[in-house]
Design a protein around this motif. Structure first.
Motif, PDB file in Angstrom:
ATOM      1  N   LEU A 126       0.825  -1.202   0.000  1.00  0.00           N
ATOM      2  CA  LEU A 126       0.000   0.000   0.000  1.00  0.00           C
ATOM      3  C   LEU A 126       0.862   1.256   0.000  1.00  0.00           C
ATOM      4  O   LEU A 126       0.535   2.243  -0.677  1.00  0.00           O
ATOM      5  CB  LEU A 126      -0.925  -0.008   1.219  1.00  0.00           C
ATOM      6  CG  LEU A 126      -2.001  -1.095   1.250  1.00  0.00           C
ATOM      7  CD1 LEU A 126      -2.781  -1.027   2.561  1.00  0.00           C
ATOM      8  CD2 LEU A 126      -2.945  -0.945   0.071  1.00  0.00           C
ATOM      9  N   LEU A 127       1.957   1.220   0.739  1.00  0.00           N
ATOM     10  CA  LEU A 127       2.854   2.370   0.763  1.00  0.00           C
ATOM     11  C   LEU A 127       3.506   2.593  -0.606  1.00  0.00           C
ATOM     12  O   LEU A 127       3.597   3.726  -1.088  1.00  0.00           O
ATOM     13  CB  LEU A 127       3.934   2.157   1.836  1.00  0.00           C
ATOM     14  CG  LEU A 127       4.890   3.337   2.084  1.00  0.00           C
ATOM     15  CD1 LEU A 127       4.111   4.548   2.567  1.00  0.00           C
ATOM     16  CD2 LEU A 127       5.963   2.942   3.089  1.00  0.00           C
ATOM     17  N   GLY A 128       3.930   1.499  -1.244  1.00  0.00           N
ATOM     18  CA  GLY A 128       4.498   1.625  -2.581  1.00  0.00           C
ATOM     19  C   GLY A 128       3.481   2.105  -3.603  1.00  0.00           C
ATOM     20  O   GLY A 128       3.800   2.907  -4.482  1.00  0.00           O
ATOM     21  N   LEU A 129       2.242   1.633  -3.481  1.00  0.00           N
ATOM     22  CA  LEU A 129       1.183   2.085  -4.385  1.00  0.00           C
ATOM     23  C   LEU A 129       0.914   3.571  -4.205  1.00  0.00           C
ATOM     24  O   LEU A 129       0.698   4.297  -5.183  1.00  0.00           O
ATOM     25  CB  LEU A 129      -0.096   1.278  -4.113  1.00  0.00           C
ATOM     26  CG  LEU A 129      -1.256   1.470  -5.080  1.00  0.00           C
ATOM     27  CD1 LEU A 129      -0.907   0.918  -6.451  1.00  0.00           C
ATOM     28  CD2 LEU A 129      -2.513   0.776  -4.551  1.00  0.00           C
ATOM     29  N   LEU A 130       0.932   4.028  -2.963  1.00  0.00           N
ATOM     30  CA  LEU A 130       0.692   5.441  -2.696  1.00  0.00           C
ATOM     31  C   LEU A 130       1.820   6.319  -3.228  1.00  0.00           C
ATOM     32  O   LEU A 130       1.574   7.341  -3.863  1.00  0.00           O
ATOM     33  CB  LEU A 130       0.527   5.644  -1.182  1.00  0.00           C
ATOM     34  CG  LEU A 130       0.334   7.082  -0.699  1.00  0.00           C
ATOM     35  CD1 LEU A 130      -0.982   7.641  -1.227  1.00  0.00           C
ATOM     36  CD2 LEU A 130       0.380   7.149   0.826  1.00  0.00           C
ATOM     37  N   ILE A 131       3.067   5.896  -2.991  1.00  0.00           N
ATOM     38  CA  ILE A 131       4.219   6.730  -3.358  1.00  0.00           C
ATOM     39  C   ILE A 131       4.470   6.715  -4.854  1.00  0.00           C
ATOM     40  O   ILE A 131       4.731   7.764  -5.473  1.00  0.00           O
ATOM     41  CB  ILE A 131       5.473   6.262  -2.592  1.00  0.00           C
ATOM     42  CG1 ILE A 131       5.289   6.486  -1.084  1.00  0.00           C
ATOM     43  CG2 ILE A 131       6.723   6.994  -3.090  1.00  0.00           C
ATOM     44  CD1 ILE A 131       6.431   5.959  -0.239  1.00  0.00           C
ATOM     45  N   PHE A 132       4.381   5.542  -5.478  1.00  0.00           N
ATOM     46  CA  PHE A 132       4.800   5.409  -6.870  1.00  0.00           C
ATOM     47  C   PHE A 132       3.648   5.465  -7.879  1.00  0.00           C
ATOM     48  O   PHE A 132       3.907   5.492  -9.081  1.00  0.00           O
ATOM     49  CB  PHE A 132       5.562   4.092  -7.059  1.00  0.00           C
ATOM     50  CG  PHE A 132       6.831   4.019  -6.261  1.00  0.00           C
ATOM     51  CD1 PHE A 132       7.937   4.760  -6.623  1.00  0.00           C
ATOM     52  CD2 PHE A 132       6.907   3.217  -5.135  1.00  0.00           C
ATOM     53  CE1 PHE A 132       9.104   4.704  -5.883  1.00  0.00           C
ATOM     54  CE2 PHE A 132       8.072   3.146  -4.394  1.00  0.00           C
ATOM     55  CZ  PHE A 132       9.180   3.892  -4.765  1.00  0.00           C
ATOM     56  N   VAL A 133       2.412   5.485  -7.404  1.00  0.00           N
ATOM     57  CA  VAL A 133       1.278   5.519  -8.338  1.00  0.00           C
ATOM     58  C   VAL A 133       0.394   6.735  -8.080  1.00  0.00           C
ATOM     59  O   VAL A 133       0.261   7.618  -8.952  1.00  0.00           O
ATOM     60  CB  VAL A 133       0.434   4.223  -8.247  1.00  0.00           C
ATOM     61  CG1 VAL A 133      -0.785   4.323  -9.167  1.00  0.00           C
ATOM     62  CG2 VAL A 133       1.280   3.021  -8.640  1.00  0.00           C
ATOM     63  N   TYR A 134      -0.201   6.814  -6.899  1.00  0.00           N
ATOM     64  CA  TYR A 134      -1.195   7.853  -6.650  1.00  0.00           C
ATOM     65  C   TYR A 134      -0.569   9.243  -6.521  1.00  0.00           C
ATOM     66  O   TYR A 134      -1.126  10.220  -7.053  1.00  0.00           O
ATOM     67  CB  TYR A 134      -2.009   7.515  -5.396  1.00  0.00           C
ATOM     68  CG  TYR A 134      -2.902   6.316  -5.592  1.00  0.00           C
ATOM     69  CD1 TYR A 134      -3.949   6.343  -6.508  1.00  0.00           C
ATOM     70  CD2 TYR A 134      -2.693   5.142  -4.871  1.00  0.00           C
ATOM     71  CE1 TYR A 134      -4.764   5.244  -6.697  1.00  0.00           C
ATOM     72  CE2 TYR A 134      -3.503   4.040  -5.055  1.00  0.00           C
ATOM     73  CZ  TYR A 134      -4.534   4.096  -5.967  1.00  0.00           C
ATOM     74  OH  TYR A 134      -5.334   3.003  -6.168  1.00  0.00           O
ATOM     75  N   VAL A 135       0.554   9.350  -5.843  1.00  0.00           N
ATOM     76  CA  VAL A 135       1.201  10.656  -5.722  1.00  0.00           C
ATOM     77  C   VAL A 135       1.660  11.174  -7.086  1.00  0.00           C
ATOM     78  O   VAL A 135       1.404  12.343  -7.428  1.00  0.00           O
ATOM     79  CB  VAL A 135       2.372  10.584  -4.725  1.00  0.00           C
ATOM     80  CG1 VAL A 135       3.205  11.865  -4.770  1.00  0.00           C
ATOM     81  CG2 VAL A 135       1.840  10.355  -3.304  1.00  0.00           C
ATOM     82  N   PRO A 136       2.301  10.372  -7.953  1.00  0.00           N
ATOM     83  CA  PRO A 136       2.645  10.882  -9.293  1.00  0.00           C
ATOM     84  C   PRO A 136       1.430  11.260 -10.132  1.00  0.00           C
ATOM     85  O   PRO A 136       1.484  12.234 -10.899  1.00  0.00           O
ATOM     86  CB  PRO A 136       3.412   9.708  -9.929  1.00  0.00           C
ATOM     87  CG  PRO A 136       3.986   8.963  -8.779  1.00  0.00           C
ATOM     88  CD  PRO A 136       2.948   9.068  -7.708  1.00  0.00           C
ATOM     89  N   ILE A 137       0.316  10.512  -9.999  1.00  0.00           N
ATOM     90  CA  ILE A 137      -0.892  10.854 -10.765  1.00  0.00           C
ATOM     91  C   ILE A 137      -1.426  12.217 -10.327  1.00  0.00           C
ATOM     92  O   ILE A 137      -1.752  13.075 -11.162  1.00  0.00           O
ATOM     93  CB  ILE A 137      -1.961   9.756 -10.588  1.00  0.00           C
ATOM     94  CG1 ILE A 137      -1.539   8.482 -11.319  1.00  0.00           C
ATOM     95  CG2 ILE A 137      -3.319  10.235 -11.121  1.00  0.00           C
ATOM     96  CD1 ILE A 137      -2.477   7.323 -11.106  1.00  0.00           C
ATOM     97  N   LEU A 138      -1.525  12.426  -9.023  1.00  0.00           N
ATOM     98  CA  LEU A 138      -2.018  13.703  -8.524  1.00  0.00           C
ATOM     99  C   LEU A 138      -1.060  14.847  -8.870  1.00  0.00           C
ATOM    100  O   LEU A 138      -1.501  15.947  -9.229  1.00  0.00           O
ATOM    101  CB  LEU A 138      -2.225  13.617  -7.007  1.00  0.00           C
ATOM    102  CG  LEU A 138      -3.327  12.654  -6.542  1.00  0.00           C
ATOM    103  CD1 LEU A 138      -3.360  12.597  -5.008  1.00  0.00           C
ATOM    104  CD2 LEU A 138      -4.682  13.082  -7.075  1.00  0.00           C
ATOM    105  N   TRP A 139       0.252  14.588  -8.792  1.00  0.00           N
ATOM    106  CA  TRP A 139       1.216  15.631  -9.122  1.00  0.00           C
ATOM    107  C   TRP A 139       1.177  15.959 -10.607  1.00  0.00           C
ATOM    108  O   TRP A 139       1.315  17.114 -11.001  1.00  0.00           O
ATOM    109  CB  TRP A 139       2.617  15.191  -8.713  1.00  0.00           C
ATOM    110  CG  TRP A 139       3.639  16.282  -8.886  1.00  0.00           C
ATOM    111  CD1 TRP A 139       4.597  16.368  -9.850  1.00  0.00           C
ATOM    112  CD2 TRP A 139       3.773  17.447  -8.072  1.00  0.00           C
ATOM    113  NE1 TRP A 139       5.337  17.506  -9.691  1.00  0.00           N
ATOM    114  CE2 TRP A 139       4.859  18.196  -8.602  1.00  0.00           C
ATOM    115  CE3 TRP A 139       3.102  17.926  -6.942  1.00  0.00           C
ATOM    116  CZ2 TRP A 139       5.281  19.396  -8.056  1.00  0.00           C
ATOM    117  CZ3 TRP A 139       3.521  19.131  -6.394  1.00  0.00           C
ATOM    118  CH2 TRP A 139       4.591  19.840  -6.945  1.00  0.00           C
TER     119      TRP A 139
END
Length: 320
Positions: free
Chosen positions: A41-54
């Motif tokens: 979940l931490l990897g999904l948040l850092i490497f997927v959701y944060v780049p999408i939002l950014w």
């Protein structure tokens, strides 16, 4: 009667319909759950959701040679991308690619599933043989197609076979007129992904009740086209909708084979390749590249919703 038995008999029975007492989760189970799922979940948040939002945030700013926004531009990046001839042309390239790869992969994977399902022996062997190409890297397969099969010289396999029939050497990937490169791109992806969708169709075929075919035989239906049209194909409707949906999304995300087969040509670029050159090319316009990525994402969502509504994906049997 013992004292314990008399006490249990005198105890009032719980009222019917009363809620049962739930045992709380043990602390050890909760800890084990977060221990195993937390890193993912931490990897999904850092490497997927944060780049999408950014990326969505970056699309509203001027950002050249940096991923840090400098000046707010509103929808200017979207206007630039929607009026860019190369980007809009890449969407047209996707349309051609999807029109070629989606029906051919659907038909081939279904044909393979029907053939494997009818086998009486060595079914597991042929299922593994057809599924094996899915384990091959898209980059490795593209280089094999480019350097060995369709390399454009007389030593290539395709030109060697055609030379037997007196056909001149064909520049498969060097000339867009005629567009022979479509044959190379479609065949490599067809070889790579047909086995995966064959497994999906094979699982659906094995779930069709045999009683339907027996009842059709009693009613006089001929085995073959009639049973396939009126029994097999309707029973595969949900699987077919899922396969077409996955094929469309995969076609939008085509990158490896186009990038490795066509290299730096200006023709035949799908959207992701065009965005790659937009964001990582000479200008490195991350704002416009992010806007194009968001446009592509919204287009994928729109096509997915329309395709799901058209084919009835997600509806129950009674609603069809």
């Amino acid at each position: 009667m013992s004292t314990t038995t008399a006490r249990d008999a005198a105890r009032p029975a719980p009222a019917e319909g009363s809620p049962r007492t739930r045992r709380p989760l043990r602390t050890g189970s909760t800890f084990a759950f977060w221990l195993f799922t937390g890193p993912f979940l931490l990897g999904l948040l850092i490497f997927v959701y944060v780049p999408i939002l950014w990326s969505a945030w970056l699309s509203f700013f001027e950002a050249r040679f940096t991923v840090t926004p400098s000046e707010f531009t509103g929808f200017e990046n979207y206007r630039v991308m929607l009026t860019d001839e190369q980007f809009m042309g890449s969407l047209g390239t996707f349309t051609v690619f999807a029109a070629l790869i989606v029906p051919t992969t659907w038909a081939l994977s279904l044909a393979l599933a029907l053939a494997v399902n009818r086998l009486r022996f060595m079914r597991a062997f042929f299922r593994s043989v057809f599924f094996l190409p899915t384990a091959v890297s898209y980059v490795a397969a593209s280089l094999i197609w480019k350097m060995s099969l369709f390399n454009g010289v007389r030593f290539g396999l395709a030109n060697t076979v055609l030379g037997v029939f007196g056909v001149e050497n064909t520049a498969w990937l060097a000339d867009p007129n005629p567009p022979w490169y479509w044959l190379v791109i479609v065949t490599v992806r067809l070889w790579l992904q047909a086995g995966f969708y064959m497994i999906l169709f094979l699982a659906a075929l094995q779930n069709i009740p045999r009683e339907l075919y027996e009842a059709a035989a009693i009613d006089g239906a001929r085995p073959g086209w009639q049973t396939f049209r009126y029994i097999t194909l309707p029973q595969l409707r949900a699987t077919s909708a899922a396969v077409v949906l996955l094929l469309l999304v995969a076609a939008y995300q085509a990158f490896d084979e186009f990038f490795n087969l066509l290299s730096k040509t200006t023709w035949g670029r799908p959207p992701l390749v065009e965005l790659y050159y937009k964001a990582l090319g000479d200008n490195q316009d991350y704002g416009a590249g992010s806007a194009g990525a968001l446009i592509l994402t919204l287009l994928i969502c729109l096509v997915t919703l329309l395709q799901g509504r058209f084919m009835g994906f997600g509806r129950g049997e009674d609603a069809r």
